[in-house]
Each structure stands twice: as structure tokens, then as C-alpha cells.
Design a protein around this motif. Sequence first.
Motif, PDB file in Angstrom:
ATOM      1  N   TYR A   1       0.968  -1.152  -0.010  1.00  0.00           N
ATOM      2  CA  TYR A   1       0.018   0.040  -0.053  1.00  0.00           C
ATOM      3  C   TYR A   1       0.999   1.222   0.097  1.00  0.00           C
TER       4      TYR A   1
ATOM      5  N   VAL B   1      -4.353   6.267  -1.851  1.00  0.00           N
ATOM      6  CA  VAL B   1      -3.535   5.027  -1.815  1.00  0.00           C
ATOM      7  C   VAL B   1      -3.375   4.323  -3.266  1.00  0.00           C
TER       8      VAL B   1
ATOM      9  N   PHE C   1      -2.050   0.606  -4.996  1.00  0.00           N
ATOM     10  CA  PHE C   1      -1.499  -0.661  -4.584  1.00  0.00           C
ATOM     11  C   PHE C   1      -0.459  -1.558  -5.647  1.00  0.00           C
TER      12      PHE C   1
END
Length: 338
Positions: free
Chosen positions: A178, A197, A199
Motif C-alpha cells: 500500500y 493510496v 496498490f
Amino acid sequence: MHIQPYLTPYKWGSPVLAGSGLPGNFDERAVDCPFVFQHGGMFYMMYVGFDGIGYQTALAVSHDLINWEHLSVILKRNENSAWDSINVAGTWILKENRLDAPPVLKKWNNKYWLVYHAYPNEGYEEGSAKIGIAWTEDEQLLEWHRCLDPILTPEEGADWEKGGLYKECLVEHEGKFYLYYNAKNTNKGRWIEQTGVAFSTDLKEWHRYEQNPVLQVTPDGWDSGFVSDPCVLHDPERDQWIMYYFGYNYKQAQEGIALSTDLLHWEKYPEPIIRVGDEGSIDAIFAHKPSVIQHDNVLYHFYCSCRRYREGDPTKNYGKEFRTISVATSQPIDTHTR
């Protein structure tokens, strides 16, 4: 919302690290953006210095978390045309994020990994910054290899991040990475900064969360302009995640906190947890940019502290500001180490 275990009300009240003020040094005008961790039996602080041209990144070392000594510049300005040749602001190295464990670095593929951002032009935060990643196998942490291309750019982002990408926080959880970062919606005039955020499973290919930003400003609140500089930690005892961040209302920058059970949905505590200090104190203008660790059952909350410049201060930023790094703790610490 139970935030008592995460509070650090005891301010040290003076800098633990200041810039050198030496002409031509990377930290001639200011130090900024602390990131504190443990490595090889020592405490380390990664931080950035500003010299009037741009940011470069250094390490300092300490035995006690209060007395710090500059070690080396690790991410330097390059004399080439790369996207990160003028500025390179390192803000996070992959590490243990449990609040109840030593904040030691974590390897992935037998390497340590560092995330940073870089502005394209000379000056203070000039132009739209991009995010890059670097790695090292050097146990001294002095020789870093910057990957050629940025991993996130504002051009590929949504409207809320078109103005540029900022301070990074890299968390590994259950085999997934993350990358938290704050970003601004424009780089002209008065902008808004919020936190999102992305990934990854390999640290190379990143995909933004579709519901970004995960931390949003509160209109008319103490954090109406910025919710920035995420520092994400895990509390296994309560099975929740803590995000320290700073809020800004275009007057004061102060530290806040948000909680989550899934790393994606965050609930902000409505008030600052570290406020700016009284007139003349080391953090009278800004108390912001958190780096929090636990040592001997005490939380140490490092942050960038700013007040107006006074004659005799070692550094002067913008011609008016003394910008240093200070700390607040969850319990009073012995003043004999001062």
C-alpha cells in the motif's frame, strides 16, 4: 473513538535536528520531513534538506532518539536531465509497521526499498512532483539505486491529484503493498491537498484505489486546506490501523489522527492531536509532518517545527522562517539528556 493510546502530548520544546546553515550545504536553509527507524542497533532519521535550489535526502543517527548527528547525504542532486535530477525527497523506507515492535527495516527480494518524490524545477516545491522508488543491498544504507522511471505521476491521476504528488508512506500487509501519498489538485494559486493510496504486488506496477482520496479535507475545519503526510502504523492489540497526518487551514499546520480497520476506510478524529505552540515556541507557526515510533513503551512523535526566524538561528528559510525537526512523546522523558 479511542485515541488515548496514540497521543503524544509532551513536547520536547526544542529542535532535535536543525540545518547547518553553511553556504552550499544541502541543508543550508532548512531540514524537513523526518522518518525515524531502527537499524543495526542504532536509531536513524531520514530527512530532507533544502538549500534554496531544491531538496536532497540525508541520514542522521542517534543512540537515544533525542541527540542526533548528521551521517551522510544519500539521495543527491544529479547533473543530468532525469526527472529527479534537481530534487529528491526521500520520505519512507519499507519497515516494520507494528506500533508495539521495534521499527526495523524490512527487506523484499533481498533489498531495502525507499520511496521519494521529486519536483521538476529549481526552487521550493516548483512544478508537479512525481513519485519514485530506490533500492539498496548496502547494510550501511548509504548507496541507493534509483529506478529509472517514476512509479506514480500526477498526469495519470484523477483531478484531486493533478497538481503534483507528495509525501509517501509504504506499507506491506499480507503480501500486498500500500503506497499512501498526499497530492494537490492544482499547482497554481491556493490548492487543496488530500491523501490517497495505490496498490502493488511487485513495487513496480501500481494501481490507484478507485475510491481515492481516502482522507479528505473538512470544509471550514482545522484541516480545511490539507490532509497530508500520512504515517500509517498497525496496532495489533486493538486490530486497527492508525494514520498520523497533518491538517492545514492556510494559517496553521497541526497534527491529526485517523483510524481504520481495513487500510481503506478512515475515520478522522475531529481535533488536532498536536497543536502549534505559543508565540515564540519552536513550533509557533507549524507543527506538522509526523513520523511516529515506539521505544521502551514510549511513543516518539517526530515532526517538522517552524517559527519565525530570530537573529542567531543557524538557518533561515524564505528569509523569515526557522524550520527544524522536533519531537513529542507519550510520557515525559528525562530532561538530563538535553
